[in-house]
Design a protein around this motif. Structure first.
Motif, PDB file in Angstrom:
ATOM      1  N   GLN A 188       0.831  -1.224   0.000  1.00 21.29           N
ATOM      2  CA  GLN A 188       0.000   0.000   0.000  1.00 21.29           C
ATOM      3  C   GLN A 188       0.857   1.263   0.000  1.00 21.29           C
ATOM      4  O   GLN A 188       0.560   2.216  -0.718  1.00 21.29           O
ATOM      5  N   GLN A 189       1.919   1.254   0.811  1.00 24.54           N
ATOM      6  CA  GLN A 189       2.805   2.424   0.853  1.00 24.54           C
ATOM      7  C   GLN A 189       3.474   2.645  -0.503  1.00 24.54           C
ATOM      8  O   GLN A 189       3.669   3.784  -0.928  1.00 24.54           O
ATOM      9  N   LEU A 190       3.816   1.546  -1.166  1.00 26.04           N
ATOM     10  CA  LEU A 190       4.460   1.646  -2.471  1.00 26.04           C
ATOM     11  C   LEU A 190       3.488   2.235  -3.501  1.00 26.04           C
ATOM     12  O   LEU A 190       3.863   3.109  -4.294  1.00 26.04           O
ATOM     13  N   ALA A 191       2.241   1.778  -3.462  1.00 29.93           N
ATOM     14  CA  ALA A 191       1.218   2.309  -4.373  1.00 29.93           C
ATOM     15  C   ALA A 191       1.035   3.807  -4.114  1.00 29.93           C
ATOM     16  O   ALA A 191       0.942   4.606  -5.061  1.00 29.93           O
ATOM     17  N   GLN A 192       1.027   4.196  -2.837  1.00 28.98           N
ATOM     18  CA  GLN A 192       0.881   5.614  -2.495  1.00 28.98           C
ATOM     19  C   GLN A 192       2.081   6.424  -2.975  1.00 28.98           C
ATOM     20  O   GLN A 192       1.935   7.553  -3.449  1.00 28.98           O
ATOM     21  N   ALA A 193       3.272   5.839  -2.872  1.00 24.69           N
ATOM     22  CA  ALA A 193       4.493   6.529  -3.318  1.00 24.69           C
ATOM     23  C   ALA A 193       4.458   6.762  -4.837  1.00 24.69           C
ATOM     24  O   ALA A 193       4.868   7.820  -5.319  1.00 24.69           O
ATOM     25  N   VAL A 194       3.940   5.779  -5.577  1.00 21.00           N
ATOM     26  CA  VAL A 194       3.820   5.931  -7.039  1.00 21.00           C
ATOM     27  C   VAL A 194       2.885   7.104  -7.346  1.00 21.00           C
ATOM     28  O   VAL A 194       3.196   7.983  -8.166  1.00 21.00           O
ATOM     29  N   ILE A 195       1.756   7.144  -6.654  1.00 24.09           N
ATOM     30  CA  ILE A 195       0.765   8.186  -6.906  1.00 24.09           C
ATOM     31  C   ILE A 195       1.302   9.564  -6.489  1.00 24.09           C
ATOM     32  O   ILE A 195       1.126  10.553  -7.212  1.00 24.09           O
ATOM     33  N   LYS A 196       1.994   9.605  -5.369  1.00 24.41           N
ATOM     34  CA  LYS A 196       2.613  10.864  -4.920  1.00 24.41           C
ATOM     35  C   LYS A 196       3.589  11.412  -5.970  1.00 24.41           C
ATOM     36  O   LYS A 196       3.633  12.618  -6.236  1.00 24.41           O
ATOM     37  N   THR A 197       4.346  10.516  -6.563  1.00 20.55           N
ATOM     38  CA  THR A 197       5.329  10.919  -7.580  1.00 20.55           C
ATOM     39  C   THR A 197       4.624  11.449  -8.827  1.00 20.55           C
ATOM     40  O   THR A 197       5.045  12.469  -9.406  1.00 20.55           O
ATOM     41  N   LEU A 198       3.532  10.798  -9.227  1.00 19.85           N
ATOM     42  CA  LEU A 198       2.757  11.275 -10.385  1.00 19.85           C
ATOM     43  C   LEU A 198       2.169  12.650 -10.104  1.00 19.85           C
ATOM     44  O   LEU A 198       2.207  13.548 -10.953  1.00 19.85           O
ATOM     45  N   GLN A 199       1.639  12.819  -8.879  1.00 20.46           N
ATOM     46  CA  GLN A 199       1.015  14.106  -8.516  1.00 20.46           C
ATOM     47  C   GLN A 199       2.051  15.224  -8.447  1.00 20.46           C
ATOM     48  O   GLN A 199       1.808  16.327  -8.921  1.00 20.46           O
ATOM     49  N   ALA A 200       3.208  14.911  -7.890  1.00 18.57           N
ATOM     50  CA  ALA A 200       4.265  15.938  -7.762  1.00 18.57           C
ATOM     51  C   ALA A 200       4.695  16.458  -9.126  1.00 18.57           C
ATOM     52  O   ALA A 200       5.146  17.592  -9.258  1.00 18.57           O
ATOM     53  N   ASN A 201       4.562  15.602 -10.155  1.00 17.21           N
ATOM     54  CA  ASN A 201       4.973  15.993 -11.504  1.00 17.21           C
ATOM     55  C   ASN A 201       3.789  16.371 -12.399  1.00 17.21           C
ATOM     56  O   ASN A 201       3.977  16.604 -13.591  1.00 17.21           O
ATOM     57  N   LYS A 202       2.591  16.392 -11.797  1.00 21.18           N
ATOM     58  CA  LYS A 202       1.365  16.754 -12.525  1.00 21.18           C
ATOM     59  C   LYS A 202       1.236  15.977 -13.834  1.00 21.18           C
ATOM     60  O   LYS A 202       0.932  16.531 -14.891  1.00 21.18           O
ATOM     61  N   LEU A 203       1.471  14.663 -13.744  1.00 20.68           N
ATOM     62  CA  LEU A 203       1.414  13.820 -14.939  1.00 20.68           C
ATOM     63  C   LEU A 203       0.143  12.972 -14.922  1.00 20.68           C
ATOM     64  O   LEU A 203      -0.085  12.225 -13.978  1.00 20.68           O
ATOM     65  N   LYS A 204      -0.637  13.107 -16.002  1.00 17.84           N
ATOM     66  CA  LYS A 204      -1.836  12.262 -16.144  1.00 17.84           C
ATOM     67  C   LYS A 204      -1.540  11.030 -16.987  1.00 17.84           C
ATOM     68  O   LYS A 204      -2.120   9.974 -16.781  1.00 17.84           O
TER      69      LYS A 204
END
Ligand code: PXG
Length: 292
Positions: A69-85
């Motif tokens: 779960q933490q890994l999935a959250q880290a992936v999403i955090k990285t996508l959000q930080a870079n504003k990538l859809k």
């Protein structure tokens, strides 16, 4: 704006995302990785990729410092930080810094980083007109020696094959098992269509069980196509009705010529086109949603 990289729990600028020259991921290829995609704010098959990463790490006795779960959250955090859809995500876990010997016990802390970047695709004509590939001399790793199911940082087997394909003037290689059976391409699985049935080599031919491969097999079953895993020779490929490769980066790419032999009429086949359409649809509907 500079890309943000997730490195050991922090988001840092790409120019500051640095790891030790003593990291065994670099010194020995001792580590595991995943390549994942997101489409329009949905991470496609995220949990399947995370499961495969944990399986590869388990075999290497490499402890991943986060839960699933933490890994999935880290992936999403990285996508959000870079504003990538729409992104290509590279998730990497290495054994971490150690000394100059092989002994993994000297590596006290695994290195974990996540890169989320724009995706670089094959040119559009590959999907419209199909691709030419050749069989290369380098056989795929023997599963008894280094199992292709382990998605490790040691990709030299595939890189040698890629070089051989490029030297032959084509973008991709067909890799055979040590016994001469069809295995896969350098970073993609291979399929044929014969008499309306979808065929692909079984994992024991020595290949990575691709997540796109599994998805395409599911989509074909939903279209009522018979789906079989069978050992195949090059003869089977040359005489197929249709051929294509699958992978996270390439998605589904038609193959129209192998070793100078035209596959059927040398055009992307009708089932291939149907599966491409169904796959495209699945990527827009299916996945772990995030906001940017
Ligand atoms: N076989 C191998 C050897 C792979 O590395 C696949 C098949 C396809 O698996 P998925 O789960 O993606 O359907 C892979 C995928 C790239 C790239 O950028 C892809 C992979 C590895 C390195 C680079 O195309 N892995």
């Amino acid at each position: 704006m500079e890309l943000k990289i997730y490195l050991n729990g922090k988001l840092v600028n790409a120019s500051e995302a640095k790891i030790s020259v003593y990291d065994h991921g670099l010194l020995y290829g001792d580590g595991v990785f995943e390549g994942i995609r997101s489409y329009g704010g949905l991470v496609f098959k995220l949990n399947d990729h995370i499961d495969r990463l944990f399986e590869s790490a388990h075999t290497l006795m490499l402890t991943i410092p986060l839960t699933r779960q933490q890994l999935a959250q880290a992936v999403i955090k990285t996508l959000q930080a870079n504003k990538l859809k729409d992104a290509y995500i590279r998730l990497v876990v290495t054994r971490g810094p150690g000394d100059l010997g092989l002994d993994p016990r000297k590596c006290k802390k695994a290195t974990l980083f996540i890169i989320a970047d724009k995706i670089v695709l094959y040119p559009e004509e590959v999907y419209r007109e199909g691709m030419k590939i050749v069989t290369v001399p380098t056989p795929r790793n023997l599963p008894e020696a280094l199992n292709p199911q382990i998605k490790s940082l040691n990709y030299l087997n595939n890189i040698l094959a890629k070089i051989e394909a490029i030297n032959a003037g084509v973008p991709e290689a067909l890799m055979l098992s040590a016994h001469g059976y069809v295995a896969e391409c350098t970073g993609d699985n291979i399929f044929i269509v014969r008499d309306g049935a979808l065929l692909t080599p079984p994992p024991y031919a020595g290949l990575l069980k691709g997540i796109t491969r599994a998805c395409v097999m599911d989509l074909a079953r939903k279209m009522k196509m018979p789906v079989r895993e069978e050992m195949m020779t090059r003869h089977d490929l040359y005489n197929a009705d249709e051929c294509f490769l699958t992978g996270t980066a390439a998605e589904i790419a038609p193959i129209v010529k192998i070793d100078g032999r035209a596959i059927a009429d040398e055009k992307p086949g009708k089932w291939t086109l149907k599966l491409m359409q169904a796959f495209h649809k699945a990527t827009r509907l299916d996945g772990v949603r995030y906001r940017v």
